[in-house]
Design a protein around this motif. Structure first.
Motif, PDB file in Angstrom:
ATOM      1  N   GLY A   6       0.828  -1.198   0.000  1.00 58.76           N
ATOM      2  CA  GLY A   6       0.000   0.000   0.000  1.00 58.76           C
ATOM      3  C   GLY A   6       0.858   1.240   0.000  1.00 58.76           C
ATOM      4  N   SER A   7       0.210   2.372  -0.102  1.00 56.71           N
ATOM      5  CA  SER A   7       0.917   3.645  -0.096  1.00 56.71           C
ATOM      6  C   SER A   7       1.534   3.896   1.273  1.00 56.71           C
ATOM      7  N   THR A   8       2.784   4.368   1.262  1.00 55.22           N
ATOM      8  CA  THR A   8       3.458   4.649   2.526  1.00 55.22           C
ATOM      9  C   THR A   8       2.928   5.916   3.194  1.00 55.22           C
ATOM     10  N   LYS A   9       1.935   6.558   2.597  1.00 56.27           N
ATOM     11  CA  LYS A   9       1.295   7.679   3.292  1.00 56.27           C
ATOM     12  C   LYS A   9       0.350   7.166   4.381  1.00 56.27           C
ATOM     13  N   PHE A  10       0.030   5.869   4.353  1.00 55.87           N
ATOM     14  CA  PHE A  10      -0.875   5.269   5.331  1.00 55.87           C
ATOM     15  C   PHE A  10      -0.112   4.591   6.471  1.00 55.87           C
ATOM     16  N   LYS A  11       0.855   5.271   7.033  1.00 58.32           N
ATOM     17  CA  LYS A  11       1.710   4.713   8.088  1.00 58.32           C
ATOM     18  C   LYS A  11       0.896   4.208   9.278  1.00 58.32           C
ATOM     19  N   THR A  12      -0.039   4.993   9.752  1.00 66.50           N
ATOM     20  CA  THR A  12      -0.847   4.600  10.909  1.00 66.50           C
ATOM     21  C   THR A  12      -1.588   3.304  10.634  1.00 66.50           C
ATOM     22  N   GLU A  13      -2.156   3.174   9.446  1.00 71.47           N
ATOM     23  CA  GLU A  13      -2.905   1.971   9.080  1.00 71.47           C
ATOM     24  C   GLU A  13      -1.966   0.767   8.946  1.00 71.47           C
ATOM     25  N   PHE A  14      -0.774   0.980   8.358  1.00 72.84           N
ATOM     26  CA  PHE A  14       0.204  -0.102   8.251  1.00 72.84           C
ATOM     27  C   PHE A  14       0.528  -0.655   9.641  1.00 72.84           C
ATOM     28  N   LEU A  15       0.826   0.240  10.576  1.00 70.86           N
ATOM     29  CA  LEU A  15       1.216  -0.200  11.915  1.00 70.86           C
ATOM     30  C   LEU A  15       0.069  -0.900  12.632  1.00 70.86           C
ATOM     31  N   GLN A  16      -1.157  -0.422  12.445  1.00 71.52           N
ATOM     32  CA  GLN A  16      -2.313  -1.053  13.078  1.00 71.52           C
ATOM     33  C   GLN A  16      -2.565  -2.451  12.508  1.00 71.52           C
ATOM     34  N   VAL A  17      -2.535  -2.572  11.181  1.00 71.09           N
ATOM     35  CA  VAL A  17      -2.768  -3.878  10.539  1.00 71.09           C
ATOM     36  C   VAL A  17      -1.639  -4.844  10.898  1.00 71.09           C
ATOM     37  N   GLN A  18      -0.405  -4.358  10.921  1.00 67.84           N
ATOM     38  CA  GLN A  18       0.727  -5.209  11.301  1.00 67.84           C
ATOM     39  C   GLN A  18       0.500  -5.776  12.700  1.00 67.84           C
ATOM     40  N   LYS A  19       0.082  -4.934  13.620  1.00 70.89           N
ATOM     41  CA  LYS A  19      -0.186  -5.362  14.994  1.00 70.89           C
ATOM     42  C   LYS A  19      -1.301  -6.403  15.035  1.00 70.89           C
ATOM     43  N   GLU A  20      -2.418  -6.117  14.361  1.00 71.73           N
ATOM     44  CA  GLU A  20      -3.568  -7.032  14.374  1.00 71.73           C
ATOM     45  C   GLU A  20      -3.220  -8.386  13.773  1.00 71.73           C
ATOM     46  N   LEU A  21      -2.560  -8.384  12.625  1.00 72.74           N
ATOM     47  CA  LEU A  21      -2.213  -9.641  11.969  1.00 72.74           C
ATOM     48  C   LEU A  21      -1.196 -10.437  12.793  1.00 72.74           C
ATOM     49  N   HIS A  23       6.427   8.524   2.110  1.00 74.52           N
ATOM     50  CA  HIS A  23       5.445   9.602   2.012  1.00 74.52           C
ATOM     51  C   HIS A  23       5.085  10.157   3.385  1.00 74.52           C
ATOM     52  N   ALA A  24       4.772   9.309   4.335  1.00 73.92           N
ATOM     53  CA  ALA A  24       4.346   9.752   5.667  1.00 73.92           C
ATOM     54  C   ALA A  24       5.457  10.499   6.398  1.00 73.92           C
ATOM     55  N   ASP A  25       6.684  10.050   6.233  1.00 69.99           N
ATOM     56  CA  ASP A  25       7.803  10.643   6.954  1.00 69.99           C
ATOM     57  C   ASP A  25       8.509  11.759   6.186  1.00 69.99           C
ATOM     58  N   GLY A  26       8.048  12.032   4.957  1.00 70.03           N
ATOM     59  CA  GLY A  26       8.650  13.106   4.165  1.00 70.03           C
ATOM     60  C   GLY A  26       9.975  12.751   3.525  1.00 70.03           C
ATOM     61  N   ASP A  27      10.317  11.470   3.473  1.00 69.96           N
ATOM     62  CA  ASP A  27      11.611  11.062   2.918  1.00 69.96           C
ATOM     63  C   ASP A  27      11.695  11.209   1.403  1.00 69.96           C
ATOM     64  N   TYR A  28      10.550  11.267   0.719  1.00 68.02           N
ATOM     65  CA  TYR A  28      10.609  11.370  -0.732  1.00 68.02           C
ATOM     66  C   TYR A  28      11.295  12.647  -1.167  1.00 68.02           C
ATOM     67  N   GLU A  29      11.114  13.711  -0.419  1.00 71.14           N
ATOM     68  CA  GLU A  29      11.748  14.972  -0.776  1.00 71.14           C
ATOM     69  C   GLU A  29      13.238  14.967  -0.460  1.00 71.14           C
TER      70      GLU A  29
END
Length: 104
Positions: free
Chosen positions: A12-27, A42-48
């Motif tokens: 998924g898009s790395t702008k969804f950091k919160t969702e990634f961490l939540q799904v990782q925890k649940e799974l 994207h979430a951490d601004g590293d692309y720039e």
């Protein structure tokens, strides 16, 4: 205790950091081995700051290798959003016979 754990790669898009961490925890709490992204560009601004074209190509290829290691993928598609890289990962997973599940 040695179990046979299902391996799931998150996509998924790395702008969804919160969702990634939540799904990782649940799974994980459901007894799965979860493979995720290495960074949230994207979430951490590293692309720039650090993501060059060569690094983007490398990260995309590495994520496909993570899909190779998994039994299935889980797509973080908040609001139904699926970007170009994620679409490529879904297509790849289907092509090699991996099961695909979606957040939404």
């Amino acid at each position: 205790m040695v179990e046979k754990y299902k391996v799931i790669t998150l996509c998924g898009s790395t702008k969804f950091k919160t969702e990634f961490l939540q799904v990782q925890k649940e799974l994980t709490l459901k007894g799965n081995i979860v493979i995720s992204v290495g960074l949230f560009g994207h979430a951490d601004g590293d692309y720039e700051n650090i993501i060059t074209t060569d690094i983007k190509i490398m990260l995309d290829d590495m994520h496909k290798r993570k899909i190779d290691m998994a039994d299935e993928i889980f797509v973080i598609n908040k609001g139904g959003y699926i970007g170009k890289s994620t679409k490529s990962e879904i297509d790849y997973a289907i092509k090699i016979g991996k099961k695909v599940n979606y957040l939404e």
